[in-house]
Design a protein around this motif. Structure first.
Motif, mmCIF file in Angstrom:
data_model
loop_
_atom_site.group_PDB
_atom_site.id
_atom_site.type_symbol
_atom_site.label_atom_id
_atom_site.label_comp_id
_atom_site.label_asym_id
_atom_site.label_seq_id
_atom_site.Cartn_x
_atom_site.Cartn_y
_atom_site.Cartn_z
ATOM 1 N N VAL A 57 0.833 -1.203 0.000
ATOM 2 C CA VAL A 57 0.000 0.000 0.000
ATOM 3 C C VAL A 57 0.868 1.255 0.000
ATOM 4 O O VAL A 57 0.601 2.209 -0.739
ATOM 5 N N GLN A 58 1.907 1.250 0.823
ATOM 6 C CA GLN A 58 2.819 2.394 0.846
ATOM 7 C C GLN A 58 3.497 2.592 -0.508
ATOM 8 O O GLN A 58 3.700 3.724 -0.951
ATOM 9 N N LEU A 59 3.836 1.481 -1.161
ATOM 10 C CA LEU A 59 4.419 1.571 -2.497
ATOM 11 C C LEU A 59 3.431 2.200 -3.477
ATOM 12 O O LEU A 59 3.817 3.034 -4.308
ATOM 13 N N LEU A 60 2.154 1.840 -3.369
ATOM 14 C CA LEU A 60 1.136 2.423 -4.245
ATOM 15 C C LEU A 60 1.017 3.927 -4.031
ATOM 16 O O LEU A 60 0.819 4.681 -4.986
ATOM 17 N N VAL A 61 1.132 4.370 -2.770
ATOM 18 C CA VAL A 61 1.080 5.808 -2.484
ATOM 19 C C VAL A 61 2.228 6.520 -3.184
ATOM 20 O O VAL A 61 2.047 7.571 -3.807
ATOM 21 N N ALA A 62 3.427 5.925 -3.114
ATOM 22 C CA ALA A 62 4.591 6.525 -3.768
ATOM 23 C C ALA A 62 4.435 6.525 -5.284
ATOM 24 O O ALA A 62 4.735 7.524 -5.957
ATOM 25 N N VAL A 63 3.956 5.407 -5.840
ATOM 26 C CA VAL A 63 3.739 5.319 -7.286
ATOM 27 C C VAL A 63 2.702 6.338 -7.727
ATOM 28 O O VAL A 63 2.848 6.990 -8.771
ATOM 29 N N GLN A 64 1.649 6.505 -6.933
ATOM 30 C CA GLN A 64 0.628 7.500 -7.248
ATOM 31 C C GLN A 64 1.234 8.895 -7.271
ATOM 32 O O GLN A 64 0.937 9.700 -8.165
ATOM 33 N N GLY A 65 2.092 9.186 -6.304
ATOM 34 C CA GLY A 65 2.747 10.491 -6.262
ATOM 35 C C GLY A 65 3.588 10.744 -7.496
ATOM 36 O O GLY A 65 3.534 11.827 -8.092
ATOM 37 N N PHE A 66 4.364 9.742 -7.926
ATOM 38 C CA PHE A 66 5.187 9.885 -9.124
ATOM 39 C C PHE A 66 4.315 10.010 -10.374
ATOM 40 O O PHE A 66 4.620 10.806 -11.274
ATOM 41 N N GLY A 67 3.237 9.243 -10.445
ATOM 42 C CA GLY A 67 2.339 9.319 -11.594
ATOM 43 C C GLY A 67 1.697 10.685 -11.717
ATOM 44 O O GLY A 67 1.613 11.263 -12.813
ATOM 45 N N GLN A 68 1.268 11.242 -10.592
ATOM 46 C CA GLN A 68 0.676 12.571 -10.607
ATOM 47 C C GLN A 68 1.706 13.626 -10.995
ATOM 48 O O GLN A 68 1.383 14.590 -11.702
#
Length: 203
Positions: free
Chosen positions: A172-183
């Motif tokens: 889940v934490q990885l998804l938060v980071a990936v979301q941040g990079f995607g945005q």
């Protein structure tokens, strides 16, 4: 209408990425981190106060910068907060959530005001109802695909755990980071192509 379609593709990409944590982050905070539901709700409810007190300020900035530039810059400002949010754990959630979420409320007023106008930036004058139906369908599809991807990812990486620079991460934490990079990538595209996306000058 090419400009309208380009705007819709940007919005679809944003929606897809934003839905990465829609079904998992709150569950992670409640179940794994041990955050109280009342703590989450109190922080979320505080957004209304930020909206009341800072909307006027952000509207002044919007008039100066435009919808596109304001949105891109607020996403730039949000990126380090997303990286910090991805480190949330049992030992730090109180200060991390307060710093991240309250800062996101302040930034989010401008971001949301700008984004709310995206469907109308290049909306053609003719057949507006059909274009808005297309927008609704596309955004709903993007949200569904983002949610589907995140659900699959969480299931596929259920036991994932790793450490970076002494910080432990779960899926889940990885998804938060990936979301941040995607945005961030979307914001960079908008910022450097804002003249291409912006409405053509009236003739």
């Amino acid at each position: 209408n090419k400009k309208f379609l380009l705007t819709m593709l940007v919005m679809a990409a944003w929606t897809f990425i934003t839905y990465f944590t829609a079904s998992s982050l709150t569950y992670y905070l409640l179940d794994d981190v041990g955050v109280k539901y009342s703590f989450i709700n109190t922080i979320d409810a505080a957004y209304a106060l930020f909206l009341i007190f800072f909307s006027h300020w952000w509207k002044i900035i919007l008039r100066k910068w435009s919808w596109l530039k304001t949105f891109a810059i607020t996403v730039f400002m949000n990126f380090p907060l997303m990286m910090l949010y991805s480190t949330v754990s049992k030992s730090n959630y109180v200060w991390v959530m307060l710093v991240v979420r309250l800062s996101q409320h302040l930034i989010g007023v401008g971001m949301n005001l700008a984004y709310a106008n995206f469907p109308f930036i290049n909306l053609p004058k003719e057949d507006q109802s059909n274009y808005l139906v297309f927008y609704t369908l596309l955004i709903n599809l993007a949200g569904f695909l983002g949610l589907t991807f995140s659900t699959w990812f969480i299931s596929a990486t259920e036991t994932l755990s790793f450490t970076i620079l002494g910080i432990s991460y779960t899926n889940v934490q990885l998804l938060v980071a990936v979301q941040g990079f995607g945005q961030l990538i979307i914001a960079l595209y908008i910022y450097f192509n804002k003249d291409k996306i912006a409405p053509s000058p009236a003739r």
